[in-house]
Design a protein around this motif. Structure first.
Motif, PDB file in Angstrom:
ATOM      1  N   GLU A 207       0.843  -1.185   0.000  1.00  0.00           N
ATOM      2  CA  GLU A 207       0.000   0.000   0.000  1.00  0.00           C
ATOM      3  C   GLU A 207       0.888   1.249   0.000  1.00  0.00           C
ATOM      4  O   GLU A 207       1.887   1.323   0.708  1.00  0.00           O
ATOM      5  CB  GLU A 207      -0.889   0.004   1.239  1.00  0.00           C
ATOM      6  N   GLY A 208       0.536   2.200  -0.828  1.00  0.00           N
ATOM      7  CA  GLY A 208       1.289   3.449  -0.879  1.00  0.00           C
ATOM      8  C   GLY A 208       2.261   3.547  -2.033  1.00  0.00           C
ATOM      9  O   GLY A 208       2.782   4.635  -2.316  1.00  0.00           O
ATOM     10  N   LEU A 209       2.514   2.432  -2.719  1.00  0.00           N
ATOM     11  CA  LEU A 209       3.418   2.461  -3.873  1.00  0.00           C
ATOM     12  C   LEU A 209       2.583   2.409  -5.149  1.00  0.00           C
ATOM     13  O   LEU A 209       2.010   1.367  -5.478  1.00  0.00           O
ATOM     14  CB  LEU A 209       4.379   1.261  -3.834  1.00  0.00           C
ATOM     15  N   PRO A 210       2.476   3.525  -5.882  1.00  0.00           N
ATOM     16  CA  PRO A 210       1.648   3.567  -7.095  1.00  0.00           C
ATOM     17  C   PRO A 210       2.139   2.571  -8.143  1.00  0.00           C
ATOM     18  O   PRO A 210       3.345   2.412  -8.344  1.00  0.00           O
ATOM     19  CB  PRO A 210       1.817   5.004  -7.589  1.00  0.00           C
ATOM     20  N   TYR A 211       1.195   1.930  -8.803  1.00  0.00           N
ATOM     21  CA  TYR A 211       1.565   0.940  -9.818  1.00  0.00           C
ATOM     22  C   TYR A 211       2.374   1.590 -10.939  1.00  0.00           C
ATOM     23  O   TYR A 211       3.346   1.003 -11.428  1.00  0.00           O
ATOM     24  CB  TYR A 211       0.318   0.280 -10.412  1.00  0.00           C
ATOM     25  N   GLU A 212       2.001   2.798 -11.368  1.00  0.00           N
ATOM     26  CA  GLU A 212       2.695   3.450 -12.472  1.00  0.00           C
ATOM     27  C   GLU A 212       4.166   3.667 -12.150  1.00  0.00           C
ATOM     28  O   GLU A 212       5.033   3.564 -13.021  1.00  0.00           O
ATOM     29  CB  GLU A 212       2.029   4.794 -12.791  1.00  0.00           C
ATOM     30  N   VAL A 213       4.457   3.962 -10.893  1.00  0.00           N
ATOM     31  CA  VAL A 213       5.842   4.162 -10.469  1.00  0.00           C
ATOM     32  C   VAL A 213       6.606   2.853 -10.538  1.00  0.00           C
ATOM     33  O   VAL A 213       7.715   2.782 -11.084  1.00  0.00           O
ATOM     34  CB  VAL A 213       5.895   4.737  -9.032  1.00  0.00           C
ATOM     35  N   ALA A 219      10.534  -1.387 -15.729  1.00  0.00           N
ATOM     36  CA  ALA A 219      10.847  -1.296 -17.149  1.00  0.00           C
ATOM     37  C   ALA A 219      12.235  -0.686 -17.355  1.00  0.00           C
ATOM     38  O   ALA A 219      13.012  -1.140 -18.205  1.00  0.00           O
ATOM     39  CB  ALA A 219       9.791  -0.456 -17.864  1.00  0.00           C
ATOM     40  N   TYR A 220      12.565   0.336 -16.567  1.00  0.00           N
ATOM     41  CA  TYR A 220      13.885   0.970 -16.671  1.00  0.00           C
ATOM     42  C   TYR A 220      14.980  -0.052 -16.369  1.00  0.00           C
ATOM     43  O   TYR A 220      16.010  -0.098 -17.063  1.00  0.00           O
ATOM     44  CB  TYR A 220      13.981   2.147 -15.716  1.00  0.00           C
ATOM     45  N   CYS A 221      14.778  -0.847 -15.339  1.00  0.00           N
ATOM     46  CA  CYS A 221      15.780  -1.847 -14.970  1.00  0.00           C
ATOM     47  C   CYS A 221      15.960  -2.899 -16.063  1.00  0.00           C
ATOM     48  O   CYS A 221      17.084  -3.347 -16.328  1.00  0.00           O
ATOM     49  CB  CYS A 221      15.376  -2.534 -13.657  1.00  0.00           C
ATOM     50  N   ILE A 222      14.878  -3.271 -16.703  1.00  0.00           N
ATOM     51  CA  ILE A 222      14.952  -4.288 -17.752  1.00  0.00           C
ATOM     52  C   ILE A 222      15.755  -3.787 -18.952  1.00  0.00           C
ATOM     53  O   ILE A 222      16.672  -4.461 -19.430  1.00  0.00           O
ATOM     54  CB  ILE A 222      13.525  -4.697 -18.201  1.00  0.00           C
ATOM     55  N   VAL A 223      15.420  -2.593 -19.438  1.00  0.00           N
ATOM     56  CA  VAL A 223      16.058  -2.114 -20.670  1.00  0.00           C
ATOM     57  C   VAL A 223      17.456  -1.556 -20.434  1.00  0.00           C
ATOM     58  O   VAL A 223      18.220  -1.373 -21.387  1.00  0.00           O
ATOM     59  CB  VAL A 223      15.190  -1.053 -21.372  1.00  0.00           C
ATOM     60  N   ALA A 241      12.712  14.081 -10.599  1.00  0.00           N
ATOM     61  CA  ALA A 241      12.346  15.112 -11.574  1.00  0.00           C
ATOM     62  C   ALA A 241      11.292  14.581 -12.543  1.00  0.00           C
ATOM     63  O   ALA A 241      10.358  15.307 -12.920  1.00  0.00           O
ATOM     64  CB  ALA A 241      13.582  15.574 -12.337  1.00  0.00           C
ATOM     65  N   TYR A 242      11.417  13.332 -12.942  1.00  0.00           N
ATOM     66  CA  TYR A 242      10.473  12.737 -13.890  1.00  0.00           C
ATOM     67  C   TYR A 242       9.060  12.684 -13.300  1.00  0.00           C
ATOM     68  O   TYR A 242       8.080  12.998 -13.990  1.00  0.00           O
ATOM     69  CB  TYR A 242      10.940  11.332 -14.262  1.00  0.00           C
ATOM     70  N   PHE A 243       8.974  12.315 -12.012  1.00  0.00           N
ATOM     71  CA  PHE A 243       7.662  12.207 -11.374  1.00  0.00           C
ATOM     72  C   PHE A 243       7.170  13.555 -10.844  1.00  0.00           C
ATOM     73  O   PHE A 243       6.056  13.652 -10.342  1.00  0.00           O
ATOM     74  CB  PHE A 243       7.706  11.185 -10.244  1.00  0.00           C
ATOM     75  N   GLY A 244       8.003  14.592 -10.930  1.00  0.00           N
ATOM     76  CA  GLY A 244       7.570  15.927 -10.562  1.00  0.00           C
ATOM     77  C   GLY A 244       7.553  16.232  -9.085  1.00  0.00           C
ATOM     78  O   GLY A 244       6.949  17.211  -8.656  1.00  0.00           O
ATOM     79  N   ASN A 245       8.223  15.409  -8.271  1.00  0.00           N
ATOM     80  CA  ASN A 245       8.309  15.663  -6.831  1.00  0.00           C
ATOM     81  C   ASN A 245       9.417  14.789  -6.261  1.00  0.00           C
ATOM     82  O   ASN A 245      10.102  14.077  -6.995  1.00  0.00           O
ATOM     83  CB  ASN A 245       6.971  15.347  -6.140  1.00  0.00           C
ATOM     84  N   HIS A 250      12.139   9.935  -1.401  1.00  0.00           N
ATOM     85  CA  HIS A 250      11.826  10.052   0.018  1.00  0.00           C
ATOM     86  C   HIS A 250      10.817   9.024   0.509  1.00  0.00           C
ATOM     87  O   HIS A 250      10.716   8.784   1.713  1.00  0.00           O
ATOM     88  CB  HIS A 250      11.292  11.445   0.328  1.00  0.00           C
ATOM     89  N   LYS A 251      10.080   8.414  -0.407  1.00  0.00           N
ATOM     90  CA  LYS A 251       9.006   7.520   0.032  1.00  0.00           C
ATOM     91  C   LYS A 251       8.902   6.253  -0.804  1.00  0.00           C
ATOM     92  O   LYS A 251       9.059   5.150  -0.296  1.00  0.00           O
ATOM     93  CB  LYS A 251       7.671   8.284   0.010  1.00  0.00           C
ATOM     94  N   TRP A 252       8.657   6.404  -2.101  1.00  0.00           N
ATOM     95  CA  TRP A 252       8.314   5.241  -2.913  1.00  0.00           C
ATOM     96  C   TRP A 252       9.440   4.222  -3.051  1.00  0.00           C
ATOM     97  O   TRP A 252       9.193   3.015  -3.015  1.00  0.00           O
ATOM     98  CB  TRP A 252       7.856   5.694  -4.308  1.00  0.00           C
ATOM     99  N   LEU A 253      10.670   4.687  -3.199  1.00  0.00           N
ATOM    100  CA  LEU A 253      11.790   3.765  -3.403  1.00  0.00           C
ATOM    101  C   LEU A 253      11.931   2.800  -2.236  1.00  0.00           C
ATOM    102  O   LEU A 253      12.214   1.610  -2.427  1.00  0.00           O
ATOM    103  CB  LEU A 253      13.082   4.545  -3.610  1.00  0.00           C
ATOM    104  N   ASN A 254      11.716   3.287  -1.034  1.00  0.00           N
ATOM    105  CA  ASN A 254      11.837   2.442   0.156  1.00  0.00           C
ATOM    106  C   ASN A 254      10.674   1.469   0.311  1.00  0.00           C
ATOM    107  O   ASN A 254      10.747   0.546   1.136  1.00  0.00           O
ATOM    108  CB  ASN A 254      11.937   3.313   1.413  1.00  0.00           C
TER     109      ASN A 254
END
Length: 292
Positions: A207-213, A219-223, A241-245, A250-254
């Motif tokens: 919960e809290g991790l958007p699917y689009e992210v 996909a980035y890791c694959i290519v 910068a890509y996600f605009g914040n 600070h949050k999603w990566l963890n």
């Protein structure tokens, strides 16, 4: 992050400065305040720019790409500045205007210099639509950017073979050009996952991790997975910068679970990640669309 051609355009084209509300930071373009104040993430930016110009006519032209980098980074000399000696690093590349009119103007104001100051002026002009955080970020851009950027541009020009300590742990144009040569022409690496793959990714997300992210990062890791390693270096500042914040760093990566993305705990200051092999993602065979 997947379409390098569009990313190149974002770093060299004409930005659009607009804001629909206090949370809208689209006027920053493909940059964050951290990138403008601390210059984090500029390694990828400069490499994308170098690749765009280096392979423009087919065969790699390293000198042409270096001049493009100088033009993009240009900052006008102070009015009181003494003429540069031949051995001194220049920071004003107004002489490159005719060759790169899109990157530097006649007065020596490079693309990045112009963008940063247009951002701070846009914030000041539209202060009623800006958050307190945004307003506080504009002040150092107005008062401290020029001196810091001038020093950084000098640093970029330190030789790869410099025997002095100052050239040992800094980003240099030489490093950028070497990476550009190895990576080759820009490409559109965009692809889509199958419905089954999307379901498997979704099932692993907390919960809290958007699917689009999650989908973009995977996909980035694959290519971008190198042939000689299971790990991929994530350009965290550029994802912010890509996600605009800064929610990504600070949050999603963890929030990425180890069952999906494993982070290297001994990565020496960079973010290295590995997709877990039991997910069986297949590298797509998308065409590498080059800039012409």
């Amino acid at each position: 992050m997947l379409n390098e051609i569009e990313e190149f355009k974002a770093y060299t084209g004409k930005p659009v400065y607009k804001c629909s509300g206090k949370r809208d930071l689209s006027f920053l373009g493909r940059f964050s305040f951290e990138m403008m104040k601390d210059f984090t993430g500029l390694s990828r930016v400069l490499t994308i720019i170098a690749r765009g110009y280096m392979f423009r006519n087919g065969a790699p032209d390293v000198n042409f790409a270096r001049r493009a980098l100088c033009a993009w980074c240009s900052i006008p000399d102070k009015k009181t500045a003494a003429p540069k000696e031949e051995w001194q690093f220049r920071t004003d590349f107004s002489n490159l205007h005719e060759e790169f009119p899109e990157l530097v103007d006649k007065t020596g104001k490079g693309w990045f210099y112009r963008h940063v100051h247009k951002v701070e002026k846009f914030i000041t002009k539209n202060s009623e639509n800006m958050s307190k955080t945004t307003l506080s970020n504009a002040e150092p851009l107005k008062t401290g950017f020029d001196a810091a950027w001038r020093d950084k541009v000098k640093q970029y020009q330190v030789s790869l073979y410099s025997p002095e300590t100052k050239g040992a742990w800094v980003l240099r144009f030489d490093d950028v050009l070497a990476d550009a040569l190895e990576l080759g022409p820009l490409a559109d690496k965009t692809f889509s996952f199958s419905d089954d793959e999307k379901e498997r990714i979704q099932a692993l997300l907390p919960e809290g991790l958007p699917y689009e992210v999650a989908e973009t990062v995977i996909a980035y890791c694959i290519v971008n997975k190198p042939d000689d390693s299971d790990y991929v270096i994530l350009p965290v500042s550029n994802f912010d910068a890509y996600f605009g914040n800064t929610s990504f760093s600070h949050k999603w990566l963890n929030l990425f679970p180890d069952t999906l993305l494993e982070r290297d705990k001994q990565s020496f200051g960079v973010c290295r990640v590995m997709l877990m092999s039991n997910n069986h993602y297949v590298t797509p065979s998308n065409k590498q669309n080059q800039i012409r």
